[in-house]
Design a protein around this motif. Structure first.
Motif, mmCIF file in Angstrom:
data_model
loop_
_atom_site.group_PDB
_atom_site.id
_atom_site.type_symbol
_atom_site.label_atom_id
_atom_site.label_comp_id
_atom_site.label_asym_id
_atom_site.label_seq_id
_atom_site.Cartn_x
_atom_site.Cartn_y
_atom_site.Cartn_z
ATOM 1 N N UNK A 152 0.753 21.696 -58.989
ATOM 2 C CA UNK A 152 1.419 22.548 -59.961
ATOM 3 C C UNK A 152 0.412 23.115 -60.948
ATOM 4 N N UNK A 153 0.656 24.368 -61.350
ATOM 5 C CA UNK A 153 -0.280 25.112 -62.183
ATOM 6 C C UNK A 153 -0.593 24.343 -63.468
ATOM 7 N N UNK A 154 -1.902 24.248 -63.766
ATOM 8 C CA UNK A 154 -2.324 23.575 -64.988
ATOM 9 C C UNK A 154 -2.099 22.079 -64.946
ATOM 10 N N UNK A 155 -1.850 21.521 -63.766
ATOM 11 C CA UNK A 155 -1.611 20.092 -63.669
ATOM 12 C C UNK A 155 -0.206 19.687 -64.051
ATOM 13 N N UNK A 156 0.650 20.672 -64.371
ATOM 14 C CA UNK A 156 2.028 20.357 -64.761
ATOM 15 C C UNK A 156 2.807 19.849 -63.559
ATOM 16 N N UNK A 157 3.754 18.969 -63.809
ATOM 17 C CA UNK A 157 4.579 18.474 -62.715
ATOM 18 C C UNK A 157 5.587 19.546 -62.312
#
Length: 410
Positions: A152-157
């Motif tokens: 997920x973008x930016x490490x977001x879940x």
């Protein structure tokens, strides 16, 4: 985070005024849909549509606690009604994040079409994504390029819930899945439903095939409750006659997935312009992220790991198999041919039964027409009927397409 859908339709609503189409004619009672608007925890209203106070009252909610009204439609979108007592509606600039006193955060998402999407995070960290009709997030990895699937973008879940135009932009859902922003536990809700959608139960069946669902206007959901996420059938068989729409139905079932292996069993017929035109039409209709494999050697593909398989079609596979065993020659058929074909069919059926890959297979239904005039024609008809029955027995979902209408047999 509690979400109430004040409406689930397009800005024109469903049914459309003075429209005589079949979908509008049957959109009565629970099937009627007002323009899509979301009320989040009674504090945040996404999209201001005609009659919001009445829509909230019908859902057993009030707008008295709304602290922020955000608009997603393009600036030249539909006219809105602005009830007294609500905060002035506004549109956040792409990338801007708003913090509400209620503890919610709303970030504006840039789109590939006019309008604004919103990434909303609740006080407890629940996340939802809301997109206007006909739009997908801009800047996501391109699923047509190998190796662009990411976390997920930016490490977001992944989002807990995604609300978007599933029928109009299935590729938007495919991009979210490719980027890791929509996972198997993400509750995907179809909104902005128009009269181009199929009426009745067909709407729910088609959405379920994409791993999505829709609800009636006024329903309240809890973001992050995953029990309602539909299970996708691992194996689906789509049957139909010539030009019935069976291939289109099969392709539609996988349109919301970023990486599909399309298995063409027909191969090429050198010097046949009509056949070449058919193949070209199929290729143009398929998403660019799908890759094509021309083969009749299906068991190894079914046994391997990888993305969903779309096999079109089993009748051409059978033609190749019967060519291989000499089934068109009566002597060879009576000798070793019939037994050799039976072994090929048993091997394929066992591979379908054991596969761990999602599979959508297409086949012709030829048993209801005129009895073929030749022995070889009757032989093919009989063997295809047996093959279809054997494959159907191993599939969780079996459809029969007639005049473009998909009938669920299982």
């Amino acid at each position: 985070m509690e979400l109430t859908l004040l409406g689930t339709g397009t800005p024109s609503g469903l049914p459309r005024p003075d429209c005589p189409c079949a979908t509008c004619a049957t959109a009565i009672g629970p099937g009627a849909r007002a323009a899509t608007a979301l009320l989040i925890d009674g504090a945040l209203l996404l999209d201001l549509t005609p009659g919001p106070a009445l829509a909230a009252a019908r859902a057993g909610r009030t707008l008295a606690g709304v602290r922020q009204v955000l608009l997603s439609h393009p600036h030249d979108g539909p006219a809105v009604e602005f009830p007294a007592g609500l905060p002035a509606p506004g549109r956040a600039a792409d990338g801007r994040e708003l913090a509400l006193l209620s503890g919610h955060r709303a970030r504006a998402i840039a789109l590939d079409a006019p309008g604004t999407g919103y990434d909303v995070t609740g006080p407890q960290g629940e996340r939802l994504l809301y997109l206007p009709p006909g739009a997908a997030p801009a800047g996501l990895p391109d699923p047509t390029v190998a190796g662009t699937a990411t976390t997920a973008r930016g490490g977001a879940r992944p989002y807990d819930m995604v609300l978007l135009d599933v029928l109009g932009r299935p590729d938007a859902l495919a991009r979210l899945r490719n980027a890791g922003l929509a996972a198997p536990t993400t509750d995907v809700l179809a909104v902005h439903i128009d009269h181009t959608a199929p009426p009745g139960a067909e709407l729910h069946r088609r959405l379920a095939a994409a791993g999505a669902r829709t609800v009636t206007d006024g329903e309240t959901l809890i973001v992050g409750e995953y029990h309602a996420v539909p299970d996708l059938p691992r194996r689906t068989l789509v049957l139909g006659g010539a030009r019935s729409g069976k291939s289109l139905e099969a392709e539609r079932r996988l349109a919301a997935f970023p990486d599909v292996q399309y298995v063409a069993t027909g191969g090429g017929r050198s010097g046949d312009p009509e056949w070449a035109a058919r193949i070209a039409a199929h290729r143009e209709r398929r998403p660019g992220s799908w890759r094509t494999t021309e083969t009749c050697d299906l068991p190894p593909l079914l046994a391997g790991e990888g993305p969903p398989l779309l096999v079109d079609c089993l009748s051409l596979w059978l033609t190749d198999a019967m060519d291989t065993v000499g089934a068109w020659d009566d002597q060879r058929w009576a000798g070793r041919g019939a037994g050799a074909l039976r072994e090929r069919v048993v091997e394929l059926v066992a591979a379908v039964r054991a596969t761990r890959r999602p599979l959508v297979a297409v086949s012709n239904e030829v048993g209801s027409g005129v009895v073929p005039a030749t022995a070889s024609g009757r032989r093919f008809r009989d063997e295809l009927g047996r093959l279809n029955a054997a494959i159907a027995a191993e599939c969780e979902h079996v459809l029969l397409v007639v005049a473009g209408q998909a009938l669920t047999l299982r």
